[in-house]
Design a protein around this motif. Sequence first.
Motif, PDB file in Angstrom:
ATOM      1  N   THR A 117       0.825  -1.208   0.000  1.00  0.00           N
ATOM      2  CA  THR A 117       0.000   0.000   0.000  1.00  0.00           C
ATOM      3  C   THR A 117       0.858   1.256   0.000  1.00  0.00           C
ATOM      4  OG1 THR A 117      -1.724  -1.180   1.218  1.00  0.00           O
ATOM      5  CG2 THR A 117      -1.827   1.224   1.225  1.00  0.00           C
ATOM      6  N   LEU A 118       1.958   1.222   0.753  1.00  0.00           N
ATOM      7  CA  LEU A 118       2.791   2.412   0.893  1.00  0.00           C
ATOM      8  C   LEU A 118       3.859   2.546  -0.180  1.00  0.00           C
ATOM      9  CD1 LEU A 118       3.371   2.244   4.760  1.00  0.00           C
ATOM     10  CD2 LEU A 118       1.955   3.913   3.541  1.00  0.00           C
TER      11      LEU A 118
ATOM     12  N   ASN B 114       4.171   2.447  -3.617  1.00  0.00           N
ATOM     13  CA  ASN B 114       4.056   3.277  -4.819  1.00  0.00           C
ATOM     14  C   ASN B 114       2.976   4.337  -4.709  1.00  0.00           C
ATOM     15  OD1 ASN B 114       6.060   1.736  -6.273  1.00  0.00           O
ATOM     16  ND2 ASN B 114       4.517   0.114  -6.479  1.00  0.00           N
ATOM     17  N   ARG B 115       2.619   4.675  -3.491  1.00  0.00           N
ATOM     18  CA  ARG B 115       1.598   5.701  -3.299  1.00  0.00           C
ATOM     19  C   ARG B 115       2.189   6.867  -2.522  1.00  0.00           C
ATOM     20  NH1 ARG B 115      -1.103   0.886  -3.251  1.00  0.00           N
ATOM     21  NH2 ARG B 115      -3.052   0.793  -4.464  1.00  0.00           N
ATOM     22  N   ARG B 116       1.962   8.058  -3.011  1.00  0.00           N
ATOM     23  CA  ARG B 116       2.417   9.277  -2.347  1.00  0.00           C
ATOM     24  C   ARG B 116       1.190  10.097  -1.985  1.00  0.00           C
ATOM     25  NH1 ARG B 116       5.918   6.368  -2.412  1.00  0.00           N
ATOM     26  NH2 ARG B 116       8.096   6.633  -3.087  1.00  0.00           N
ATOM     27  N   PHE B 117       1.055  10.412  -0.722  1.00  0.00           N
ATOM     28  CA  PHE B 117      -0.084  11.178  -0.250  1.00  0.00           C
ATOM     29  C   PHE B 117       0.357  12.036   0.926  1.00  0.00           C
ATOM     30  CE2 PHE B 117      -0.086   6.910   1.535  1.00  0.00           C
ATOM     31  CZ  PHE B 117      -0.092   7.146   2.898  1.00  0.00           C
TER      32      PHE B 117
ATOM     33  N   ARG C 294       2.183  10.861   4.379  1.00  0.00           N
ATOM     34  CA  ARG C 294       2.731   9.518   4.227  1.00  0.00           C
ATOM     35  C   ARG C 294       3.922   9.302   5.156  1.00  0.00           C
ATOM     36  NH1 ARG C 294       6.839   6.945   1.471  1.00  0.00           N
ATOM     37  NH2 ARG C 294       6.348   4.833   0.685  1.00  0.00           N
TER      38      ARG C 294
ATOM     39  N   GLU D 230       9.386  -1.204  -2.886  1.00  0.00           N
ATOM     40  CA  GLU D 230       9.708   0.039  -3.578  1.00  0.00           C
ATOM     41  C   GLU D 230      10.651  -0.191  -4.756  1.00  0.00           C
ATOM     42  OE1 GLU D 230       9.251   3.370  -0.024  1.00  0.00           O
ATOM     43  OE2 GLU D 230      11.202   2.429  -0.374  1.00  0.00           O
TER      44      GLU D 230
END
Length: 270
Positions: A80-81, A83-86, A89, A163
């Motif tokens: 979940t973490l 390839n996601r940038r929010f 984070r 990653e």
Amino acid sequence: MRSLRFDILLLLPLAIFALAFLALPIVHLAFAATSGERGFGAFLAIVLEPRYRESLVATLLLALVTTAATLIVATIAAQTLANRRFAGRGLFLSMMTFPLAFPGVVVGFLIILFGGRLGLVGSVSRALTGSNLVFAYSIVGLFLGYLYFSVPRVLLTILAAAEKLDPALVEAARSLGAGPVAIQRDVVLPALFPAMYAGGALCFATAMGAFGTAFTLATRVDVVPMLIYTEFTLATNAAMAAALSIMLGLFTWAALAVARTRALRDATSF
């Protein structure tokens, strides 16, 4: 010749460390285990006597369940973490790894605050049903404590591998008609297996030998680290404590060896 002397110089600190802190203590532990009245029978007693056998089985099952649950939680969180940038984070990841700063005793205290006699769950259950739900001092509480400090360690290991996973592999599988389950089974998980083996082995080893959390919570279950402590301090049975320590070390070493072999095999075949 100069290269050989340089290699020896580089290996000398490792050799001194291995001799002083690994080889000599283990040899002394082996002598201590066989120096009691039972001799080598101390190792047989671990298998034959119910108290020792049940403690070893409970510790193994607890470590295996903790490892399985940790791998599930950490693998899902890592994917979940990865390839996601929010927004937030970094803060979220810091909070996920925050338990790394706590020693085992503090983790046990947190579980008591959550599921102890005066804990949050007990207060809510008492208000709703009139009965106080207490689980902190059972194997459930010990499992939650182990899970609490195991997830961050394994998460960091799997996250680093997730990653590095090439998104083009996932896109290629998707373009060939593979569904989400097939992509996970054939692309993502095989790439993460080496990290999962490494993280799982460390989790298993930590759960097998954790003392601080067990010392705080294990009042209704007798795990091997606590049994070693009681044999050495209360029963003054150093030989049995040494035999239990060697047995615990052998199981942990075997798990690490299997994980290392599988990780190297999968890393070279992927």
